[in-house]
Design an enzyme around this catalytic site. Structure first.
Site, PDB file in Angstrom:
ATOM      1  CD  GLN A 196       7.825  71.131 -12.321  1.00 36.33           C
ATOM      2  OE1 GLN A 196       8.739  70.707 -11.626  1.00 36.33           O
ATOM      3  NE2 GLN A 196       7.886  72.277 -12.953  1.00 36.33           N
ATOM      4  CB  CYS A 210      10.036  73.058  -9.857  1.00 34.93           C
ATOM      5  SG  CYS A 210      10.922  74.555 -10.313  1.00 34.93           S
ATOM      6  CG  HIS A 256      14.186  71.495 -11.541  1.00 34.65           C
ATOM      7  ND1 HIS A 256      12.816  71.636 -11.662  1.00 34.65           N
ATOM      8  CD2 HIS A 256      14.395  70.196 -11.138  1.00 34.65           C
ATOM      9  CE1 HIS A 256      12.231  70.502 -11.362  1.00 34.65           C
ATOM     10  NE2 HIS A 256      13.159  69.619 -11.034  1.00 34.65           N
ATOM     11  CG  ASP A 272      13.552  66.338 -10.049  1.00 32.78           C
ATOM     12  OD1 ASP A 272      12.578  67.030 -10.403  1.00 32.78           O
ATOM     13  OD2 ASP A 272      14.633  66.315 -10.665  1.00 32.78           O
TER      14      ASP A 272
END
Length: 258
Positions: free
Chosen positions: A104, A112, A183, A198
């Site tokens: 990201q 996200c 997130h 992530d």
């Protein structure tokens, strides 16, 4: 490296305008403007809420679970919430071909949620059939040999994906705002290992052994650790991507005949 061709870029827009935050709900992620419009067929897979992390609540989640998505509050930037906290109980590993991972980058704004969707579907590619030449099908084929950063650049220029993200963001019941406090991350089981994905990290984080049957329970063990590290918030939401039961039965029958 020259990137594969992607749709022509539209008029310049800020990262926030092009990639606004998504509301964490199955309705937003499933809707025809988002996952299903991008090429994951409605009769193949869908997102479901997880209403609790106790054994009884987990037993109610439709199986088989292909991926687990957690929406959680961004930790405050102070000494008690070090940037290493969320990965302190996992071991970083280099991205490899068997785990699909995308970074990201700053130009992707609040993407996200879409990145979590990409992680969920990208690591379930063998379990669900995507519409041939659909947005997701082309995206995964085009980025298969890229590294996580190159995939991020490809996503940044993908107008179809950005449009689907924007439509999904506007379909939520929560009013869009400039201050984003949540997130998304994704958990998948690949080759017998639980992987935390992530986009803000450098690569997948492995959390020991897991399987398609134990994925949800294994992910919840890690998620409990995340919740303990952010004790002053109740803003957690958990979803799963599950394969439709009728499709799971058909796939099982095909495997048995083979």
């Amino acid at each position: 490296m020259e990137l594969p061709a992607s749709p022509a870029a539209s008029a310049p827009a800020s990262a926030g305008e092009r990639w606004p935050p998504l509301e964490s709900s199955p309705e937003v992620f499933n809707q025809v403007q988002f996952m299903w419009s991008l090429g994951a067929q409605e009769d193949e897979a869908e997102f479901h809420d997880v209403y609790g992390i106790d054994a009884d609540a987990l037993d109610m989640v439709p199986q088989p679970v292909l991926a687990v998505i957690l929406c959680f509050p961004d930790p405050p930037q102070d000494a008690s919430y070090s940037s290493d906290l969320l990965s302190s109980y996992g071991e970083k590993q280099e991205t490899h071909d068997q785990v699909y991972f995308i970074k990201q980058i700053e130009s992707l704004g609040n993407a996200c949620g879409t990145i979590a969707l990409i992680h969920a579907v990208g690591n379930s590619y063998s379990e669900i059939n995507l519409v041939e030449n659909s947005c997701l099908d082309v995206f995964f084929k085009s980025t298969a040999s890229m590294d996580p950063y190159e995939r991020a650049l490809f996503l940044e220029k993908d107008d179809a994906m950005a449009k689907a993200h924007s439509l999904a963001a506007s379909a939520g019941v929560t009013e869009l705002c400039d201050v984003v406090e949540e997130h998304y991350i994704c958990f998948v089981a690949v080759n017998g290992t639980l992987n935390e994905l992530d986009g803000m990290k450098d690569g997948p984080i492995k959390h020991g052994s897991s399987s398609s049957k134990s994925l949800l329970q294994d992910a919840v063990t890690v998620i409990k650790g995340i919740m303990r590290n952010i004790p002053d918030s109740i803003s957690f939401n958990l979803m799963v991507l599950s394969r439709k039961q009728n499709n799971a039965v058909q796939l099982s029958c095909r495997c048995q005949k083979a």
